[in-house]
Scaffold this active site. Structure first.
Site, PDB file in Angstrom:
ATOM      1  N   CYS A 166     -15.384  10.188  25.738  1.00 45.22           N
ATOM      2  CA  CYS A 166     -16.160   8.942  25.649  1.00 45.22           C
ATOM      3  C   CYS A 166     -17.631   9.151  25.299  1.00 45.22           C
ATOM      4  O   CYS A 166     -18.174   8.426  24.457  1.00 45.22           O
ATOM      5  CB  CYS A 166     -16.051   8.163  26.950  1.00 45.22           C
ATOM      6  SG  CYS A 166     -14.361   7.753  27.372  1.00 45.22           S
ATOM      7  N   HIS A 170     -16.488  -0.183  22.769  1.00 47.92           N
ATOM      8  CA  HIS A 170     -16.506   0.974  23.662  1.00 47.92           C
ATOM      9  C   HIS A 170     -16.315   0.509  25.098  1.00 47.92           C
ATOM     10  O   HIS A 170     -17.048  -0.346  25.576  1.00 47.92           O
ATOM     11  CB  HIS A 170     -17.849   1.709  23.502  1.00 47.92           C
ATOM     12  CG  HIS A 170     -17.921   2.980  24.289  1.00 47.92           C
ATOM     13  ND1 HIS A 170     -17.499   4.185  23.756  1.00 47.92           N
ATOM     14  CD2 HIS A 170     -18.331   3.245  25.542  1.00 47.92           C
ATOM     15  CE1 HIS A 170     -17.650   5.135  24.675  1.00 47.92           C
ATOM     16  NE2 HIS A 170     -18.154   4.583  25.769  1.00 47.92           N
ATOM     17  N   ASP A 183      -2.832   0.715  30.474  1.00 52.12           N
ATOM     18  CA  ASP A 183      -4.098   0.163  29.990  1.00 52.12           C
ATOM     19  C   ASP A 183      -4.197  -1.281  30.475  1.00 52.12           C
ATOM     20  O   ASP A 183      -3.351  -2.105  30.128  1.00 52.12           O
ATOM     21  CB  ASP A 183      -4.095   0.210  28.444  1.00 52.12           C
ATOM     22  CG  ASP A 183      -5.475   0.028  27.863  1.00 52.12           C
ATOM     23  OD1 ASP A 183      -6.323  -0.605  28.522  1.00 52.12           O
ATOM     24  OD2 ASP A 183      -5.718   0.499  26.738  1.00 52.12           O
ATOM     25  N   ARG A 223      -6.894  -3.224  30.047  1.00 52.29           N
ATOM     26  CA  ARG A 223      -8.043  -3.894  29.418  1.00 52.29           C
ATOM     27  C   ARG A 223      -7.628  -5.151  28.665  1.00 52.29           C
ATOM     28  O   ARG A 223      -6.516  -5.273  28.204  1.00 52.29           O
ATOM     29  CB  ARG A 223      -8.725  -2.939  28.422  1.00 52.29           C
ATOM     30  CG  ARG A 223      -9.454  -1.821  29.091  1.00 52.29           C
ATOM     31  CD  ARG A 223     -10.017  -0.859  28.063  1.00 52.29           C
ATOM     32  NE  ARG A 223      -8.980  -0.085  27.410  1.00 52.29           N
ATOM     33  CZ  ARG A 223      -9.213   0.865  26.523  1.00 52.29           C
ATOM     34  NH1 ARG A 223     -10.441   1.135  26.159  1.00 52.29           N
ATOM     35  NH2 ARG A 223      -8.222   1.552  25.985  1.00 52.29           N
ATOM     36  N   GLU A 264     -14.402  -0.247  32.972  1.00 51.74           N
ATOM     37  CA  GLU A 264     -14.299   1.157  33.407  1.00 51.74           C
ATOM     38  C   GLU A 264     -12.845   1.553  33.685  1.00 51.74           C
ATOM     39  O   GLU A 264     -12.075   0.756  34.242  1.00 51.74           O
ATOM     40  CB  GLU A 264     -15.164   1.316  34.663  1.00 51.74           C
ATOM     41  CG  GLU A 264     -15.153   2.652  35.316  1.00 51.74           C
ATOM     42  CD  GLU A 264     -15.718   3.788  34.483  1.00 51.74           C
ATOM     43  OE1 GLU A 264     -14.950   4.701  34.180  1.00 51.74           O
ATOM     44  OE2 GLU A 264     -16.928   3.755  34.155  1.00 51.74           O
ATOM     45  N   THR A 302      -2.655  11.340  32.409  1.00 51.58           N
ATOM     46  CA  THR A 302      -3.469  10.120  32.564  1.00 51.58           C
ATOM     47  C   THR A 302      -2.608   8.856  32.692  1.00 51.58           C
ATOM     48  O   THR A 302      -2.927   7.934  33.445  1.00 51.58           O
ATOM     49  CB  THR A 302      -4.486  10.002  31.407  1.00 51.58           C
ATOM     50  OG1 THR A 302      -5.273   8.839  31.581  1.00 51.58           O
ATOM     51  CG2 THR A 302      -3.832   9.941  30.024  1.00 51.58           C
ATOM     52  N   ALA A 310     -16.561   1.080  29.097  1.00 53.93           N
ATOM     53  CA  ALA A 310     -17.442   1.863  29.966  1.00 53.93           C
ATOM     54  C   ALA A 310     -16.725   3.075  30.541  1.00 53.93           C
ATOM     55  O   ALA A 310     -15.563   2.988  30.951  1.00 53.93           O
ATOM     56  CB  ALA A 310     -17.936   0.988  31.108  1.00 53.93           C
TER      57      ALA A 310
HETATM   58  N1  LIG Z   1      -7.478   5.049  34.053  1.00 54.33           N
HETATM   59  C1  LIG Z   1      -8.070   6.018  33.381  1.00 54.33           C
HETATM   60  N2  LIG Z   1      -9.075   5.697  32.549  1.00 54.33           N
HETATM   61  C2  LIG Z   1      -9.641   6.676  31.843  1.00 54.33           C
HETATM   62  C3  LIG Z   1      -9.265   8.024  31.972  1.00 54.33           C
HETATM   63  N3  LIG Z   1     -10.048   8.768  31.143  1.00 54.33           N
HETATM   64  C4  LIG Z   1     -10.892   7.894  30.535  1.00 54.33           C
HETATM   65  N4  LIG Z   1     -10.646   6.642  30.944  1.00 54.33           N
HETATM   66  C5  LIG Z   1     -11.221   5.376  30.493  1.00 54.33           C
HETATM   67  O1  LIG Z   1     -10.672   5.111  29.229  1.00 54.33           O
HETATM   68  C6  LIG Z   1     -11.524   4.267  28.505  1.00 54.33           C
HETATM   69  C7  LIG Z   1     -11.699   4.882  27.117  1.00 54.33           C
HETATM   70  O2  LIG Z   1     -12.168   3.904  26.321  1.00 54.33           O
HETATM   71  P1  LIG Z   1     -12.275   3.903  24.744  1.00 54.33           P
HETATM   72  O3  LIG Z   1     -12.738   5.213  24.251  1.00 54.33           O
HETATM   73  O4  LIG Z   1     -13.029   2.669  24.397  1.00 54.33           O
HETATM   74  O5  LIG Z   1     -10.818   3.558  24.278  1.00 54.33           O
HETATM   75  P2  LIG Z   1      -9.622   4.296  23.624  1.00 54.33           P
HETATM   76  O6  LIG Z   1      -8.412   3.516  23.995  1.00 54.33           O
HETATM   77  O7  LIG Z   1      -9.641   5.761  23.955  1.00 54.33           O
HETATM   78  O8  LIG Z   1      -9.796   4.085  22.056  1.00 54.33           O
HETATM   79  P3  LIG Z   1     -10.797   4.741  21.014  1.00 54.33           P
HETATM   80  O9  LIG Z   1     -11.765   5.614  21.746  1.00 54.33           O
HETATM   81  O10 LIG Z   1     -11.436   3.559  20.360  1.00 54.33           O
HETATM   82  O11 LIG Z   1      -9.963   5.502  20.041  1.00 54.33           O
HETATM   83  C8  LIG Z   1     -12.804   4.167  29.318  1.00 54.33           C
HETATM   84  O12 LIG Z   1     -12.804   2.937  30.018  1.00 54.33           O
HETATM   85  C9  LIG Z   1     -12.691   5.331  30.300  1.00 54.33           C
HETATM   86  O13 LIG Z   1     -13.350   5.068  31.530  1.00 54.33           O
HETATM   87  C10 LIG Z   1      -8.192   8.335  32.851  1.00 54.33           C
HETATM   88  O14 LIG Z   1      -7.752   9.465  32.987  1.00 54.33           O
HETATM   89  N5  LIG Z   1      -7.651   7.293  33.548  1.00 54.33           N
HETATM   90 ZN   LIG Z   2     -14.296   8.713  29.377  1.00 50.05          ZN
END
Ligand SMILES: Nc1nc2c(ncn2[C@@H]2O[C@H](COP(=O)(O)OP(=O)(O)OP(=O)(O)O)[C@@H](O)[C@H]2O)c(=O)[nH]1
Ligand SMILES: [Zn+2]
Length: 362
Positions: A235, A219, A294, A296, A260, A282, A221
């Site tokens: 999230c 997960h 992304d 990460r 984050e 996004t 942050a």
């Molecule tokens: N840059 C950016 N980050 C975002 C946005 N919305 C959410 N996030 C970030 O996206 C990430 C989501 O993480 P995860 O839920 O682990 O990853 P995921 O790639 O969606 O994959 P799964 O949830 O495992 O299916 C977090 O670090 C959030 O802070 C956005 O609009 N812009």
């Molecule tokens: Zn989020």
């Protein structure tokens, strides 16, 4: 004697310097003075211009695309700094907040001769300091003596590439029992990287059998979703849903990775949210800021799992890239367990964009 900071320690200093608006010096071939655009002060800009030479503003190709500037170096562009460049000009190039209101920032002239090595390192440093990826870079001949004279952090450029992007080894620091709503048999482990960057956490539920695939979640942050209950993403429900499922099965491990905003940091994520309010999705918002979709690095997740004795997982995710990364990093993904919770009218478009552009499975 080992009192002198090594390259990793110097890098940590450089990140802190740039966040404070202090210049750093890259030494060796293609030496340069570097300042992050986001934290540049009017005085330091005036000082740089007074030094003469040919300072440029380095931006990523993503940002250059939005600004219609030429990126001759592939992944980045070197914009010539006008002799009378103002801080407003530098910040308007670095930060897309006002792009729509004042789209004409040119004419922008890009350098195409010479090396972009220092500029590439400068942008990587800005990203790793969670700042906007834009840096004022001034090539210098007397970089070592300049750094010594002004007590600036000096980094040997030739050694940076190997260290800026590579995941730092993580060390377990402490673990303690943590009864939680999802399971009374919880345990929180803290992992600390050697490079002074953020710590990451593992929440172990029950006593998972290390010889079998463990129910696991990586997960990232999300302060807004995890803590504030933001409806813009999924999230918060995913975090609680994963813990609840592990609690119900009696075993699992959730890695809470401090990446984050998909690795761009909370301030930049809020800049992205502000662009989303201007109508960008996004992915477009990240690109306009100069980032990739992304940023990460999931290697650290694999490293934590290995250090806890896990080699195989049943991975709770909708993101096939997480599955690929785990496999590449030597963790067997025995099963992908979908995690579809938390859809609401505010995040439908966000989830659809992730499915369309980032390959998430609906
Ligand atoms: N840059 C950016 N980050 C975002 C946005 N919305 C959410 N996030 C970030 O996206 C990430 C989501 O993480 P995860 O839920 O682990 O990853 P995921 O790639 O969606 O994959 P799964 O949830 O495992 O299916 C977090 O670090 C959030 O802070 C956005 O609009 N812009
Ligand atoms: Zn989020």
């Amino acid at each position: 004697m080992a009192f002198t900071p090594d390259i990793i320690e110097q890098l940590a200093r450089a990140r802190a310097d740039l966040r404070m608006g202090v210049p750093v010096v890259l030494t060796g071939d293609n030496a340069a003075l570097v300042l992050a655009a986001e934290t540049l002060s009017p005085q330091r800009l005036a000082d740089i211009l007074a030094l003469g030479g040919a300072p440029v503003l380095a931006i990523t190709a993503r940002r250059a695309e939005t600004l219609k500037a030429r990126a001759y170096d592939g992944d980045l562009a070197r914009l010539k700094l006008p002799e009378d460049a103002s801080l407003t000009w530098v910040q308007a190039i670095a930060d897309p907040a006002d792009d729509l209101r004042s789209p004409m920032k040119g004419p922008l002239q890009s350098d195409r001769d010479g090396s972009a090595l220092a500029h590439r390192a400068a942008l990587a440093l800005c990203k790793s300091a969670r700042l906007l990826p834009a840096a004022v870079v001034l090539p210098m001949d007397d970089a070592d003596s300049f750094a010594a004279r002004h007590a600036l952090t000096a980094l040997p450029l030739a050694r940076l590439a190997d260290h800026i992007a590579s995941a730092s080894p993580l060390h377990p620091i402490v673990a303690a029992r943590l009864p939680m709503e999802a399971s009374e048999a919880g345990r929180l482990h803290i992992f600390r990287p050697e490079d002074g960057a953020e710590e990451h956490y593992a929440i172990e539920i029950g006593r998972p059998d290390r010889s079998k695939p463990v129910l696991a979640r990586l997960h990232s942050a999300c302060f807004t979703g995890d803590i504030l209950g933001s409806l813009k993403c999924d999230c918060g429900p995913q975090l609680r849903g994963a813990l609840t499922q592990m609690g119900a099965e009696g075993a699992g491990v959730l890695l809470y990775l401090n990446q984050e905003g998909r690795g761009i940091g909370l301030a930049n994520k809020m800049r992205a949210y502000s662009l989303q309010d201007q109508g960008f999705d996004t992915v477009e918002a990240n690109h306009r800021l100069g980032f990739e979709d992304d940023e990460r690095d999931f290697r650290l997740g694999a490293d934590i799992l290995k250090s806890m004795g896990f080699s195989a997982v049943r991975l709770l995710t909708n993101n096939p890239k997480k599955v690929d990364m785990m496999t590449t990093c030597g963790i067997t993904v025995a099963e992908r367990v979908p995690l579809k919770v938390g859809e609401n009218r505010h995040n439908t478009a966000y989830l659809a964009t992730k499915a369309r552009k980032s390959g998430h499975l609906l």
